[in-house]
Write a protein that holds these residues in place. Structure first.
Motif, mmCIF file in Angstrom:
data_model
loop_
_atom_site.group_PDB
_atom_site.id
_atom_site.type_symbol
_atom_site.label_atom_id
_atom_site.label_comp_id
_atom_site.label_asym_id
_atom_site.label_seq_id
_atom_site.Cartn_x
_atom_site.Cartn_y
_atom_site.Cartn_z
ATOM 1 N N GLU A 220 30.719 38.203 77.531
ATOM 2 C CA GLU A 220 32.156 38.298 77.324
ATOM 3 C C GLU A 220 32.465 39.640 76.690
ATOM 4 O O GLU A 220 31.970 39.959 75.605
ATOM 5 N N ASN A 221 33.259 40.429 77.389
ATOM 6 C CA ASN A 221 33.613 41.767 76.915
ATOM 7 C C ASN A 221 32.374 42.586 76.551
ATOM 8 O O ASN A 221 32.347 43.333 75.569
ATOM 9 N N THR A 240 40.297 37.477 76.779
ATOM 10 C CA THR A 240 41.238 38.564 76.474
ATOM 11 C C THR A 240 41.722 38.469 75.039
ATOM 12 O O THR A 240 41.866 39.485 74.342
ATOM 13 N N GLU A 241 41.962 37.252 74.571
ATOM 14 C CA GLU A 241 42.408 37.067 73.183
ATOM 15 C C GLU A 241 41.306 37.451 72.198
ATOM 16 O O GLU A 241 41.569 38.103 71.176
ATOM 17 N N GLU A 243 39.078 39.648 72.698
ATOM 18 C CA GLU A 243 39.006 41.109 72.748
ATOM 19 C C GLU A 243 40.124 41.748 71.924
ATOM 20 O O GLU A 243 39.910 42.758 71.239
ATOM 21 N N ARG A 244 41.335 41.175 71.977
ATOM 22 C CA ARG A 244 42.461 41.743 71.223
ATOM 23 C C ARG A 244 42.163 41.780 69.727
ATOM 24 O O ARG A 244 42.434 42.784 69.053
ATOM 25 N N ILE A 245 41.649 40.671 69.215
ATOM 26 C CA ILE A 245 41.377 40.610 67.774
ATOM 27 C C ILE A 245 40.247 41.563 67.405
ATOM 28 O O ILE A 245 40.339 42.309 66.418
ATOM 29 N N VAL A 246 39.175 41.567 68.170
ATOM 30 C CA VAL A 246 38.018 42.419 67.844
ATOM 31 C C VAL A 246 38.412 43.892 67.920
ATOM 32 O O VAL A 246 37.963 44.707 67.102
ATOM 33 N N LYS A 247 39.261 44.252 68.873
ATOM 34 C CA LYS A 247 39.701 45.655 68.976
ATOM 35 C C LYS A 247 40.530 46.078 67.768
ATOM 36 O O LYS A 247 40.598 47.276 67.442
ATOM 37 N N ALA A 248 41.175 45.116 67.118
ATOM 38 C CA ALA A 248 41.988 45.439 65.935
ATOM 39 C C ALA A 248 41.130 45.679 64.699
ATOM 40 O O ALA A 248 41.638 46.133 63.672
ATOM 41 N N LEU A 249 39.840 45.366 64.783
ATOM 42 C CA LEU A 249 38.934 45.520 63.642
ATOM 43 C C LEU A 249 38.203 46.856 63.713
ATOM 44 O O LEU A 249 37.871 47.343 64.791
#
Length: 460
Positions: A220-221, A240-241, A243-249
């Motif tokens: 996954e990602n 996708t969700e 990924e959104r949170i992990v990208k914000a970290l």
């Protein structure tokens, strides 16, 4: 840790008509499977045999390269069918019957310049069989035309996971066999047998077809995960969700993952060198969480716990957060709390109310930055976005004003008028030090309206 079969996984497959060329085969009655297969419940492959008149050009082999640019968009493309075939001394080019009815339907002037004439054009029968149609085309021809068909499925390694509506259950054996036949590397087809209402939140599965083998590997990602699909919760629709949170970290940030599962938030965050505390009540999920953290070589950045969510919040999360608030500069990194258990996560929000006393936080600097909470929830009704905010506020025991509320994000549609959202809000000193009883959320009732009280919903 048990050995697992390593199979590369596609995430979500949507069943839709494939535009493999300019013309849809299923829009052409001649290219559809025989009408007699409608309603078939036991797969009989021989009943898909069909003879179809197909236009074609038979030209010398030396002419093929010169004419193909003119014919490329008119080729007949079906599964296990080569549109350009070798005959004894010529090449035969199969053309799609929708645009090509006769010689004049072709770009005749350009063809004649390349020494292809009307004498090269014929229409003759072509034998089609079960092998020539895709899984989507087979199922569309068999399942009841007046009912909603099979619109989507999940692919996890060698497993195809279905969620069949009641009217499709009589066809489940046929559906499973078609997927085994048509999807590469598919060895197991399962149907969700019940709503997710057990303690450990894993799918209740019914084996429809194939091997009873549920241990899979997925990426996954770009991050590999392994688990037993029958004993843990995994939904590729949430990739996708995640990924959104992990990208914000960023490296050095902190993540408290209250309902971590096998690690789709926690493991990628730890790989980014965030400081992660991950928890899950399901002992099998906890074991796979440990395995996935070890496999991804991020054990030095993650602590893992096998506790009930409220206990994790009141113990591990509280103790670690207190040290960070008091002993570190919280303006130099961010702290996030993920709560992805949509059917009931909001019920744990009151654990944050009064989790600290004033004395415990008395030495905080004035510029302290409190954690950002990402809680997931379902809402069912007409205005689901408003309903989910009301649900969060009711369980948190306070209104989310513009200062606290960071956003309400739509995640996915679960069922008609039922949606999943992420509500992101920031904790505050007042919220963390005031018990819920002293901060009940005010009613949002409008003048002349009855107050709407959101009810609990089960995860589907």
């Amino acid at each position: 840790m048990p050995m697992v079969t390593r199979v590369r996984v596609s995430e979500i497959t949507i069943l839709s008509t494939r535009l493999r060329h300019y013309f849809r085969n299923m829009d052409c009655s001649d290219l559809q499977p025989p009408a007699s297969v409608r309603g078939m419940q036991e797969l009989q492959r021989e009943r898909f045999q069909k003879s179809v008149p197909i236009p074609r050009l038979r030209i010398p082999e030396a002419h093929v390269q010169r004419v193909m640019p003119l014919l490329k968009k008119f080729l007949l493309k079906m599964d296990h069918l080569h549109p350009v075939r070798a005959l004894e001394s010529t090449r035969e080019i199969l053309l799609h019957p929708t645009p090509i009815k006769d010689w004049d339907s072709l770009p005749t002037e350009d063809l004649q310049k390349r020494d292809v004439t009307k004498e090269h054009f014929i229409i003759s029968d072509l034998e089609l069989s079960y092998d020539n149609w895709s899984a989507n085309e087979i199922l569309k021809s068999v399942l009841p035309a007046e009912e909603e068909g099979l619109t989507s499925y999940s692919r996890i390694g060698h497993i195809v996971h279905l969620n069949l509506r009641d009217h499709l259950l009589p066809y489940k054996q046929l559906i499973g066999q078609v997927f085994l036949d048509k999807l590469p590397n598919c060895r197991t087809v399962v149907n969700k047998a019940a709503t997710i209402d057990n303690t450990y939140r894993n799918f209740q599965l019914e084996l429809i077809c194939g091997e009873e083998d549920y241990q899979v590997e997925t990426k996954e990602n770009g991050v590999p995960f392994e688990f037993d699909f029958s004993k843990v919760y995994w939904n590729p629709r949430l990739s996708t969700e995640h990924e959104r949170i992990v990208k914000a970290l960023n490296a050095g940030d902190v993540l408290y993952d209250v309902f971590a599962g096998v690690g789709p938030f926690s493991v990628p965050a730890a790989k980014k060198r965030c400081h992660v505390l991950a928890n899950d009540l399901n002992p099998v999920s906890f074991q796979w969480l440990q395995h996935n953290a070890k496999r991804n070589k991020c054990l030095s950045h993650i602590q893992m716990f096998n506790k009930e969510g409220r206990q994790f919040i009141l113990e591990e999360l509280k103790n670690d957060l207190q040290k960070r608030l008091l002993e570190t500069d919280t303006t130099s990194y961010s702290i996030h709390i993920t709560m992805n258990l949509p059917a009931m996560a909001v019920e744990f929000l009151d654990a944050f109310r009064g989790i600290f006393t004033e004395e415990e936080l008395s030495a905080l600097p004035s510029n302290v930055v409190y954690p950002l909470v990402h809680v997931y929830s379902f809402a069912k009704g007409e205005n689901t976005k408003q309903l989910v905010q009301e649900l969060v506020e009711r369980n948190l025991g306070t209104s989310l004003d513009d200062e606290l509320l960071q956003g309400i994000s739509f995640v996915r549609n679960v069922a008609p008028n039922k949606d999943m959202y992420r509500v992101s809000f920031r904790l505050s000193h007042r919220l963390l030090t005031t018990p819920k009883e002293a901060g009940a959320v005010p009613s949002r009732k409008r003048s002349g309206e009855e107050e709407h009280v959101p009810t609990k919903v089960k995860c589907v």
